[in-house]
Design a protein around this motif. Structure first.
Motif, PDB file in Angstrom:
ATOM      1  N   THR A   1       0.821  -1.221   0.000  1.00 47.14           N
ATOM      2  CA  THR A   1       0.000   0.000   0.000  1.00 47.14           C
ATOM      3  C   THR A   1       0.855   1.273   0.000  1.00 47.14           C
ATOM      4  OG1 THR A   1      -2.020   0.969   0.903  1.00 47.14           O
ATOM      5  CG2 THR A   1      -0.410   0.241   2.522  1.00 47.14           C
TER       6      THR A   1
ATOM      7  N   PRO B   1      -5.175  -2.746   3.774  1.00 49.64           N
ATOM      8  CA  PRO B   1      -4.775  -2.075   5.023  1.00 49.64           C
ATOM      9  C   PRO B   1      -3.688  -2.861   5.750  1.00 49.64           C
ATOM     10  CG  PRO B   1      -6.881  -3.201   5.312  1.00 49.64           C
ATOM     11  CD  PRO B   1      -6.480  -3.426   3.882  1.00 49.64           C
TER      12      PRO B   1
ATOM     13  N   ILE C   1      -4.305   0.851  13.667  1.00 58.57           N
ATOM     14  CA  ILE C   1      -5.504   0.648  12.824  1.00 58.57           C
ATOM     15  C   ILE C   1      -6.567  -0.130  13.601  1.00 58.57           C
ATOM     16  CG2 ILE C   1      -6.371  -0.561  10.770  1.00 58.57           C
ATOM     17  CD1 ILE C   1      -4.285   0.711   9.155  1.00 58.57           C
TER      18      ILE C   1
ATOM     19  N   ALA D   1     -11.748  -2.327   7.919  1.00 58.15           N
ATOM     20  CA  ALA D   1     -10.691  -1.468   7.350  1.00 58.15           C
ATOM     21  C   ALA D   1     -10.536  -1.737   5.856  1.00 58.15           C
ATOM     22  CB  ALA D   1      -9.381  -1.697   8.087  1.00 58.15           C
ATOM     23  N   GLN D   2     -10.738  -2.988   5.459  1.00 56.87           N
ATOM     24  CA  GLN D   2     -10.645  -3.322   4.025  1.00 56.87           C
ATOM     25  C   GLN D   2     -11.794  -2.654   3.256  1.00 56.87           C
ATOM     26  OE1 GLN D   2      -8.167  -5.347   2.329  1.00 56.87           O
ATOM     27  NE2 GLN D   2      -9.208  -4.232   0.710  1.00 56.87           N
TER      28      GLN D   2
ATOM     29  N   GLN E   1     -11.338   0.972   2.036  1.00 58.95           N
ATOM     30  CA  GLN E   1     -10.266   1.320   1.079  1.00 58.95           C
ATOM     31  C   GLN E   1     -10.845   1.906  -0.208  1.00 58.95           C
ATOM     32  OE1 GLN E   1      -6.729   0.398   1.723  1.00 58.95           O
ATOM     33  NE2 GLN E   1      -7.726   0.330   3.715  1.00 58.95           N
TER      34      GLN E   1
ATOM     35  N   ASN F   1      -4.286   4.790   4.196  1.00 60.67           N
ATOM     36  CA  ASN F   1      -3.829   3.879   5.254  1.00 60.67           C
ATOM     37  C   ASN F   1      -2.815   4.558   6.167  1.00 60.67           C
ATOM     38  OD1 ASN F   1      -5.388   1.594   4.690  1.00 60.67           O
ATOM     39  ND2 ASN F   1      -4.121   1.161   2.904  1.00 60.67           N
TER      40      ASN F   1
END
Ligand code: SF4
Length: 349
Positions: A145, A153, A159, A186-187, A190, A202
């Motif tokens: 990333t 992530p 996070i 978190a994914q 994105q 991120n």
């Protein structure tokens, strides 16, 4: 009718509500204004080798300590080829003081594999990065990333904490189910690859955790994404499973000096493999040690005691004498280096 604030808050739990762009851009704007000027972000700007080195160093070490190590490392091993070509002793020596030396060995092994198998070129996909020795899911995602803008992530403690708070996630975050739920959230936040900006997003999420959404005293009034946040008592999150108790341990070593030289032995086990340490005593000692200090190791608190030792008739294969000048350059675990320095200072005092 749903209030706009409630709508914002629900948007993270349900990314299809359509506020994700606003969330990402609030975070990115804040980061561009407030993000720290760290050398691995700018010197060189986000190349995969710099990401790999900094992430390996940062895994168990504070940012403030890593800055100087990172700069020295990049001068000594400026690219993946220079690192791959270096002898292990040089690599361990450059790492000395950072602890958890398996990270240095993994870094070295990954550089060698990249040069041997891929001409020194980093792949950009997480799966290919994970195939490199010692690169786990976190580091692979960080390289993908930060260096290649892939929408994955790198899920670290920051996070996890920020995500748990944004969602007011009130289950343990450190078991398999909790970890999976937070990773999935978190994914889902994105941006897609075509949209771009995943690396920035991120990095901003992690930086928010480091600077604003901190473990003990989150500064919610200064938070750029407070409109989206559902946490009622953020300082209580993330929840954790009960911890195993700290176990006390004793480690008895010998101080053996002959003609101005000090006897050390090279560690062969998994922990500290390849490093030089004060020789372990086979029989436990009692009485007043010459030097004594404590250090943590996983859930242990180790009491390192150094007693006067007897010069052995024959040296074991992993033992050798070091002159004072050689001691300087020998890669040693930090607690043994500290004990050695105490003993040398007392010998000269
Ligand atoms: S509002 Fe507070 S708890 Fe929520 S993300 Fe921001 S700092 Fe963290």
């Amino acid at each position: 009718m749903t209030s706009p604030i409630k709508h914002h808050r629900d948007a993270l739990a349900n990314p299809f509500l359509g506020c994700l762009r606003e969330f990402r851009s609030a975070l990115a704007d804040w980061f561009l204004e407030n993000g720290r000027d760290l050398p691995w972000r700018t010197e060189p700007p986000r190349d995969p080798y710099g990401v790999l080195v900094s992430e390996m160093m940062l895994q168990q070490t504070q940012v403030a300590t890593v800055i100087a190590y990172f700069r020295r490392w990049m001068e000594r091993f400026p690219d993946v080829r220079a690192l791959a070509a270096a002898p292990e002793n040089d690599v361990l020596h450059a790492w000395q003081g950072l602890g958890y030396y398996s990270r240095a060995r993994n870094l070295h092994a990954a550089a060698r594999a990249l040069v041997r198998e891929n001409g020194g070129v980093f792949p950009r996909e997480v799966e290919a990065l994970r195939a490199l020795p010692g690169i786990g899911p976190y580091t692979a995602a960080a390289i993908a990333t930060f260096a290649f803008d892939e929408p994955v992530p790198p899920v670290d403690a920051n996070i996890i904490r920020v995500t748990a708070r944004l969602l007011d996630f009130r289950k343990p975050a450190d078991d398999a189910a909790g970890g999976l739920a937070l990773r999935s959230a978190a994914q889902a936040w994105q941006p897609c690859l075509e949209e771009g900006g995943a690396g920035l997003f991120n990095e901003a999420l992690m930086e928010l955790g480091a600077l604003v959404c901190t473990p003990r005293a989150p500064r919610c009034h200064d938070c750029p994404v407070r409109l989206f946040c559902q946490a009622e008592e953020p300082e209580t999150l993330p929840l954790k499973r009960p911890r195993p108790k700290t176990v006390e341990m004793e480690e008895h070593c010998g101080w053996i000096v002959q003609e101005g030289r000090v006897l050390l032995e090279q560690q062969t086990g998994k922990r500290w493999r390849g490093l030089w340490r004060l020789p372990l005593l086979t029989e436990p000692h009692s009485g007043q040690p010459l030097a004594s200090l404590y250090y943590p190791f996983t859930h242990h608190r180790v009491h390192l005691c150094v007693f006067p030792g007897t010069t052995p008739l024959f040296l074991a294969e992993n033992q050798r004498w070091f002159t004072l000048a050689e001691l300087e350059a020998a890669p040693m675990p930090a607690p043994h280096r500290r004990a050695l320095q105490k003993l040398l200072a007392e010998d000269n005092g």
